[in-house]
Design an enzyme around this catalytic site. Sequence first.
Site, PDB file in Angstrom:
ATOM      1  N   LYS A 116     -47.938 -21.648 -77.614  1.00  0.00           N
ATOM      2  CA  LYS A 116     -48.889 -20.545 -77.745  1.00  0.00           C
ATOM      3  C   LYS A 116     -48.070 -19.272 -77.650  1.00  0.00           C
ATOM      4  O   LYS A 116     -47.566 -18.908 -76.585  1.00  0.00           O
ATOM      5  CB  LYS A 116     -49.949 -20.573 -76.635  1.00  0.00           C
ATOM      6  CG  LYS A 116     -50.826 -19.320 -76.674  1.00  0.00           C
ATOM      7  CD  LYS A 116     -51.842 -19.254 -75.565  1.00  0.00           C
ATOM      8  CE  LYS A 116     -52.370 -17.812 -75.469  1.00  0.00           C
ATOM      9  NZ  LYS A 116     -53.438 -17.653 -74.484  1.00  0.00           N
ATOM     10  N   GLY A 137     -58.780 -11.638 -69.915  1.00  0.00           N
ATOM     11  CA  GLY A 137     -59.332 -11.495 -68.572  1.00  0.00           C
ATOM     12  C   GLY A 137     -60.490 -10.535 -68.433  1.00  0.00           C
ATOM     13  O   GLY A 137     -61.026 -10.363 -67.341  1.00  0.00           O
ATOM     14  N   THR A 186     -59.775 -17.596 -67.799  1.00  0.00           N
ATOM     15  CA  THR A 186     -60.402 -16.851 -66.707  1.00  0.00           C
ATOM     16  C   THR A 186     -61.897 -17.129 -66.568  1.00  0.00           C
ATOM     17  O   THR A 186     -62.401 -17.242 -65.445  1.00  0.00           O
ATOM     18  CB  THR A 186     -60.199 -15.341 -66.940  1.00  0.00           C
ATOM     19  OG1 THR A 186     -58.811 -15.121 -67.195  1.00  0.00           O
ATOM     20  CG2 THR A 186     -60.614 -14.537 -65.735  1.00  0.00           C
TER      21      THR A 186
END
Lengths: 63, 352
Positions: B193, B254, B303
């Site tokens: 990633k 986030g 998150t």
Amino acid sequence: MKIQLNGRAHDGATTVADAVAAVTEARRGIAAAVNGEVVPKSEWDRPLADGDAVEILTATQGG
Amino acid sequence: MEPQTLGRIGTEPGPGPHGDGIAPRTGTLDRADAATGTGPLSRTDPATGSSRAGTAPGTGSLGRTDSATGSSRAGTAPESHAPGRTDALTIAGRTFGSRLILGTGGAANHAQLAEAITASGTELVTVALRRVDAQQGPASEGGQRKYPTGSILDVIEQCGVGILPNTAGCFTAEQAVRTARLAREAFGTDWIKLEVIGDEDTLLPDPVELLDAAETLVGEGFTVLPYTNDDPILARHLETAGCAAVMPLAAPIGTGLGVRNPHNLALICEQAGVPVICDAGIGTASDAALAMELGCSAVLLATAVTRAADPVLMAAAMRDAVTAGRAARLAGRIPKRHLAKASSAFEGMADL
């Protein structure tokens, strides 16, 4: 021989394997880099040079 | 492969109900889902349903409060699937039954993370690469980790899921490329990633460095999954560079703000020849469902689950949301209308 091991001054490691052993007992999921370049496990007996910056990394939680 | 309604849906971003600020209502979910939760969804998503049915992680949270019915449902679920309607996700020749990729960052401890992974039904989780000794200090989020590899790798192995290392925290192409090479050495996977951020406040991808790193890593044989801006042009460049997927953000990492630019996300999905994975910014289940309804092939989130009040329940919610969003996408939503259209016929109305 003085090296930088994970950002700290370290004395006593002559090979990459020594450096790895100095920070962890684990072997699985570990990667080593010397001066930014990855050193494959098969080459961990490679001697270090004075002033080398050695990084020993593993997996941690991350997105 | 995609339904022909693709364009129409793409130009009509869904209503996107947002649950921001609404506290989790565990009790309600438990009660409501027991009756209807898995049935209709697993019918429209046979691949995920049947592959997961054996381990029955889908109702993980529900299972905690409703373990008896949870297991019986898992056993019968595959029978209700329409045969031949498999809907697996394929990235670079590798097939996944689940369209949810879970990031592991932010989990309070490994036991809870393992439970969340299982409840999410994911088959692929992300990890970061960090100095081994950095993890031997006080664990800021509650984990007690004496030895670094006695940690996340064990969790991943225990859960039987694949590992997707990331280059999180890298600001330059060079840093990211080096991190990817180290990850390949550490974990024996050439999947990465790719994350190259521009600054610490927004954590937004740096497009110039990102493309540079992607080209280098593709050249070195990596299977590159780049975390990218919701920019259709950049996504196209990344695909042209040989990336195995493109992973546009819903919102900054986030933030939990949900899909900020549904139009761009839909555009990316329409034009992409590789899977589009919505990565980052998902806050709650409806966000994940919306991303899927817009045409994304999968959702990657961390998150939203790991920092939820009840991570395991949220993991189950995300699993269902991704499945529902995918099913709705395949089903083809109705066009939006300006005026009402009666669903009950006026014909035969009584003269009252």
